[in-house]
Design an enzyme around this catalytic site. Structure first.
Site, PDB file in Angstrom:
ATOM      1  N   GLU A 105      42.658  48.134  32.558  1.00 53.96           N
ATOM      2  CA  GLU A 105      41.799  47.615  33.628  1.00 53.96           C
ATOM      3  C   GLU A 105      40.600  48.515  33.893  1.00 53.96           C
ATOM      4  OE1 GLU A 105      45.078  47.934  33.796  1.00 53.96           O
ATOM      5  OE2 GLU A 105      45.770  45.856  33.765  1.00 53.96           O
TER       6      GLU A 105
ATOM      7  N   GLN B  98      44.350  40.572  36.110  1.00 54.60           N
ATOM      8  CA  GLN B  98      45.408  39.567  35.991  1.00 54.60           C
ATOM      9  C   GLN B  98      46.182  39.322  37.289  1.00 54.60           C
ATOM     10  OE1 GLN B  98      48.688  39.975  32.875  1.00 54.60           O
ATOM     11  NE2 GLN B  98      47.236  38.551  31.994  1.00 54.60           N
TER      12      GLN B  98
ATOM     13  N   HIS C  46      52.741  41.672  42.328  1.00 52.81           N
ATOM     14  CA  HIS C  46      52.153  40.358  42.038  1.00 52.81           C
ATOM     15  C   HIS C  46      51.850  39.561  43.314  1.00 52.81           C
ATOM     16  CE1 HIS C  46      53.779  41.421  38.128  1.00 52.81           C
ATOM     17  NE2 HIS C  46      53.241  40.370  37.569  1.00 52.81           N
TER      18      HIS C  46
END
Lengths: 381, 323
Positions: free
Chosen positions: B60, B82, B129
């Site tokens: 990243e 992501q 997430h």
């Protein structure tokens, strides 16, 4: 001319190395192998392995049970019992071989897919399922079996492993550490920093890269232009590529690397060349990005069938043995299914537990507010 | 345009950017063949090629750092991170480099980079997430921070973000990716303008991203009890359209900020402080906040208890109206 033909011959002898990794490079990748896909035992001068029939059977048992556990977890996700599952299908030999190479006091730092290593360390498989069910973020005491918590952020754990190894050196101890990561992680800054620290401090850490060819949808060629194990030389330590579907080679090479590390030799990078037979996780759909033929070609290199062939051909295991393993596999499957289905949801106050080691006024206050709020519903609805 | 999901609306917005400006690029992990893990970039590599829709190495910091270099060379990168929890390796590049570049160069270089990040929870995911980290970015001068709550805004705000000559953190509420709505023919608002999405007289609910839908449900439920709540969708978190917020709160005299992110040091703290300064003599109650707790985002089986919902917001409404 002579050099050219030798190179071509050596290239032929290195199965599973894609052409695009070799093209234009001066030397083909060498793949350490002790058990061929056809189940033939071969020797390698640098990695001799004297192994008794008992141990071979025990490795076979681990491979089969780990695969069964993994298959149960995939099924449990499909049934809604788990939120997600990251299958290790195809990587059993890399994990069991390296996991079994460890001594009790060695320490493993896994990604989120090292179910086979966890098994070898003696972690209860049910403990691995908590985070995939969504009842916790880890679920085991890392120091109980010297198996660290799963790490989801790609590559972070390689630095933790290196620091732990630096501590071993400071303690003048003879333990060693394995840092697990994948081909995708090899691009992360953290992994390259771990290589640097390990090299500079001569830390007793083995970097075990399972190159399973795919970082979700991206092939290894998106991460590197040279075979990954060769990255090590730039950092000043040895790199070895091993057949990741050969449990004996993984065992021998990892044992060698760990011993080298514990005896002051410093880090080693092992690239276990393997294949992710399944999806990245149960949320993934590999048909969108890779050909079925590729997956099929790797099926012929299956880590379990080659060991079974060898055991049968050499008469090292009989029908009773295989029947007993199948029965044990059924028992494990049942235990996993029942264990997961009866896993209780946590009390919501878990949210506030263990945020800090010492009391923290804000957490204490918010916890009390939450409890009072939750109690206001009891009997009211 | 027909009814689109938010995911498809952003996909169409990206397609439009690639079609209209040859300098735009999409960069990220799995954005090519796979079309992104949420399929937001589905089909774009096929139509625009691997040179413009780039499956990057898994790094990243590398993605954002090289996007900065590409911007220096005259490109207009649209970066995908992501998941929320994976932005931190890039945080250094975003905060120490991207955010400050224009100021350090005395305006001689521009950083027209849009960083798209699916954020927030509610989808039953594993760790890293489901996080809401908007406050870190909004706290950083030099970054613009926006977050749509619906497909129409997602489409137009994405296009406006890409057109901006400043870096924009574009936060996509992943729990709303599958909500469907009509896309209008032209943008109704400027990128940084807030929107009153429901009018009311008794209290103002201030929300953005995933919590706008929850607040609209709260307002509908409160209406049944004869309470008329106004709902304002902030849309932009840096800058914040305080004029629209101030006008609303002066009308209603009460305000509650609702967000998924932890309350402590969150957006709500800034909103409450500024609104108290601007509306002090109009306020009938302190500005209240409903949000996440000072704890790591919990395992998915208890995320319902962590996230603000109808009951928790209504509880705060009761408290605000009791003053």
């Amino acid at each position: 001319m002579t050099v050219k033909s030798t190179a071509r011959a050596r290239k032929k002898a290195a199965p599973g190395v894609p052409d695009n990794l070799q093209a234009g490079k001066d030397a083909p990748a060498e793949l350490i192998q002790l058990l061929t896909p056809e189940g033939e035992r071969v020797e390698h001068p640098d990695y001799p392995l004297a192994i008794e029939a008992d141990e071979l059977r025990s490795l076979y048992r681990d491979l089969v049970l780990v695969r069964r556990f993994d298959a149960e977890a995939t099924a449990l996700q499909r049934q809604g019992e788990l939120g997600l599952w990251a299958s290790l299908l195809g990587q059993e030999a890399a994990q069991v071989g390296s996991g079994r190479a460890m001594r009790e006091k060695d320490y493993a730092f896994p990604t989120y897919r090292e179910h086979g290593v966890a098994w070898c360390r003696g972690v209860d498989p049910l403990n691995l399922l908590g985070m995939f069910r969504g009842v916790n973020h880890g679920g085991w005491d890392p120091n109980e079996k010297n198996f660290h918590l799963y790490t989801i952020v790609i590559g972070s754990q390689t630095l933790h492993a290196t620091g732990y190894a630096m501590g071993i050196t400071k303690d003048s101890a003879e333990d060693a550490v394995i840092a697990y990561f994948g081909d995708g992680a090899s691009s992360q800054g953290d992994v390259n920093e771990a290589f640097t620290f390990a090299s500079v401090y001569n830390a007793p850490v083995v970097f075990f890269c399972q190159n399973n060819q795919w970082a979700i949808s991206e092939p290894t060629t998106n991460q590197t232009k040279i075979p990954l194990y060769r990255r090590a030389s730039g950092f000043g330590f040895p790199g070895v590529r091993v057949d990741g579907n050969d449990v004996l080679a993984c065992l021998a090479v990892t044992r060698w690397a760990l011993d080298r590390a514990r005896n002051g030799g410093g880090p080693v990078l092992i690239e276990a060349f393997t294949y992710r037979m399944g999806a990245h996780t149960t949320s993934d759909d590999p048909t969108r990005y890779r050909a079925a033929e590729e997956t099929e070609s790797w099926r012929a290199k299956d880590p379990i069938s080659r060991l079974k062939t060898y055991l049968e051909r050499e008469g090292l295991a009989d029908e009773d043995f295989f029947a007993a393993i199948d029965a044990e596999s059924e028992t494990l499957g049942l235990r996993v299914r029942e264990g997961v289905r009866s896993m209780p949801d946590p009390d919501p106050t878990l949210i506030f537990d263990h945020v800090y080691a010492e009391p923290h006024a804000l957490v204490t206050e918010e916890r009390a507010e939450y409890v009072a709020y939750a109690e206001s519903f009891e009997g009211g609805e | 345009m027909s009814k689109l999901t938010m995911s498809k609306a952003i996909n169409e917005g990206l397609r439009n950017c690639l079609e209209t400006d040859p300098k735009t690029l999409i960069m990220g992990e799995d954005v090519g063949k796979l079309g992104g893990v949420f399929r937001v970039t589905d089909g774009l590599q096929k139509d625009f090629g691997e040179d413009r829709v780039i499956d990057t190495p898994l790094a990243e910091s590398g993605i954002v750092g090289t996007a900065i270099g590409l911007a220096l060379r005259g490109y207009r990168p649209i970066v995908e991170i992501q998941f929320d929890g994976f932005v931190y390796p890039a945080f250094d590049q975003i905060v120490t480099q991207l955010a400050k570049m224009h100021a350090r160069a005395l305006g001689h270089v521009k950083m027209p980079i849009t960083i798209r990040i699916p954020y927030a929870g509610g989808i039953g995911a594993v760790e890293h997430h489901s996080e809401s980290h908007e406050a870190y970015f909004a706290h950083t001068a030099g970054l613009r921070v926006v977050t749509p709550s619906n497909p129409d805004d997602a489409y137009w705000m994405l296009r406006q973000s890409v057109e901006s000559d400043d870096p924009v953190i574009f936060l996509e509420p992943k729990a709303r990716y599958w909500d469907k709505a009509e896309i209008s023919a032209a943008p109704a608002l400027d990128l940084h303008t807030a929107k009153v999405v429901r009018s009311g007289t008794d209290l103002t609910l201030l929300a953005y991203g995933p919590m706008v839908k929850v607040c609209l449900e709260v307002a509908a439920a409160a209406e049944e009890d004869g309470r008329h709540l106004e709902v304002v969708d902030l849309r932009s978190l840096s800058p914040v359209d305080f004029d629209t917020l101030e006008a609303s709160v002066k009308r209603t005299g009460r305000a509650i900020v609702v967000h998924e992110a932890p309350v402590f040091m969150g957006m709500g703290a800034e909103l409450a402080a500024r609104l108290t300064e601007r509306c002090f003599y109009h306020l009938e109650a302190p500005v209240l906040r409903v949000g996440g707790y000072h704890a790591p985002y919990p395992p998915s089986r208890v995320e319902e208890q962590y996230l603000p919902d109808l009951d928790r917001v209504l509880d705060a409404v009761d408290r605000a109206l009791a003053y």
